[in-house]
Design a protein around this motif. Sequence first.
Motif, PDB file in Angstrom:
ATOM      1  N   MET A  55       0.832  -1.207   0.000  1.00 48.45           N
ATOM      2  CA  MET A  55       0.000   0.000   0.000  1.00 48.45           C
ATOM      3  C   MET A  55       0.867   1.257   0.000  1.00 48.45           C
ATOM      4  SD  MET A  55      -3.069  -1.174   2.550  1.00 48.45           S
ATOM      5  CE  MET A  55      -3.969   0.362   2.428  1.00 48.45           C
ATOM      6  N   ILE A  56       1.921   1.246   0.778  1.00 49.23           N
ATOM      7  CA  ILE A  56       2.833   2.397   0.835  1.00 49.23           C
ATOM      8  C   ILE A  56       3.515   2.587  -0.519  1.00 49.23           C
ATOM      9  CG2 ILE A  56       4.980   3.264   1.864  1.00 49.23           C
ATOM     10  CD1 ILE A  56       3.980   1.913   4.512  1.00 49.23           C
ATOM     11  N   TYR A  57       3.945   1.485  -1.118  1.00 45.38           N
ATOM     12  CA  TYR A  57       4.570   1.536  -2.436  1.00 45.38           C
ATOM     13  C   TYR A  57       3.602   2.150  -3.454  1.00 45.38           C
ATOM     14  CZ  TYR A  57       6.605  -0.060  -6.831  1.00 45.38           C
ATOM     15  OH  TYR A  57       7.119  -0.116  -8.101  1.00 45.38           O
ATOM     16  N   ALA A  58       2.343   1.666  -3.459  1.00 41.81           N
ATOM     17  CA  ALA A  58       1.343   2.180  -4.392  1.00 41.81           C
ATOM     18  C   ALA A  58       1.058   3.657  -4.129  1.00 41.81           C
ATOM     19  CB  ALA A  58       0.054   1.361  -4.287  1.00 41.81           C
ATOM     20  N   TYR A  59       0.952   4.033  -2.868  1.00 42.32           N
ATOM     21  CA  TYR A  59       0.710   5.431  -2.507  1.00 42.32           C
ATOM     22  C   TYR A  59       1.815   6.332  -3.050  1.00 42.32           C
ATOM     23  CZ  TYR A  59       0.550   9.662   0.316  1.00 42.32           C
ATOM     24  OH  TYR A  59       0.548  10.972   0.712  1.00 42.32           O
ATOM     25  N   ASN A  60       3.069   5.909  -2.847  1.00 39.93           N
ATOM     26  CA  ASN A  60       4.197   6.713  -3.321  1.00 39.93           C
ATOM     27  C   ASN A  60       4.238   6.812  -4.840  1.00 39.93           C
ATOM     28  OD1 ASN A  60       5.165   7.438  -0.782  1.00 39.93           O
ATOM     29  ND2 ASN A  60       6.368   5.555  -0.595  1.00 39.93           N
ATOM     30  N   LEU A  61       3.877   5.730  -5.527  1.00 41.30           N
ATOM     31  CA  LEU A  61       3.823   5.781  -6.994  1.00 41.30           C
ATOM     32  C   LEU A  61       2.782   6.788  -7.464  1.00 41.30           C
ATOM     33  CD1 LEU A  61       4.033   2.175  -8.505  1.00 41.30           C
ATOM     34  CD2 LEU A  61       5.460   4.123  -9.037  1.00 41.30           C
ATOM     35  N   VAL A  62       1.604   6.750  -6.859  1.00 42.70           N
ATOM     36  CA  VAL A  62       0.532   7.671  -7.246  1.00 42.70           C
ATOM     37  C   VAL A  62       0.912   9.099  -6.909  1.00 42.70           C
ATOM     38  CG1 VAL A  62      -1.861   8.351  -6.777  1.00 42.70           C
ATOM     39  CG2 VAL A  62      -1.289   5.941  -7.122  1.00 42.70           C
TER      40      VAL A  62
END
Length: 174
Positions: free
Chosen positions: A14-21
Amino acid sequence: MKRDKEWENRMQGMIYAYNLVKKGGMEALEQDIRRRNFLRAPMKFTAGQIDEFYREISGYMYNNMLTAVCYTLNDNFGFGPKRIRDFKAAFDKNVGCTLDLDYMGEHYVKLEDYAKELNEKFNMGIDVSRVAASQNLYDEQDDKFMRCKVDVVIRELMDNGFFDAAEFLKKKIS
């Protein structure tokens, strides 16, 4: 409360996806999901590592396909040195055509088009969706894809009588 591995992995995802977005928008997340799904790449690999892996695997695939096809042409159909070299030149040209982009950043032709045509003509059974997925993955990594050449667009507008639009674009880019 003891943290379990599944919870930690989900949070990291989730953190990875958040940072990508946050960094690249939803398009960046969509691109990452497609790339990882296509290559079956685990989360432990960075985007750079995945790109490098894709380049390497593409090189291996090209050389392996070329070897198998040229060997078959020689061994089963009697192609000699000249015809093998001529075939390779034509093969490379056709592959190159699928990489060439017009002034609007679009393909003139795609591998998907070749696959569809071969299936229609010869009922080859080529999995067009896999071919298209490969092309799409390549396109996502090509910074020229979907980028127009503004000077050519301006010239096209002028040549076709859209003088106001051409002037508007000229002012926008200067």
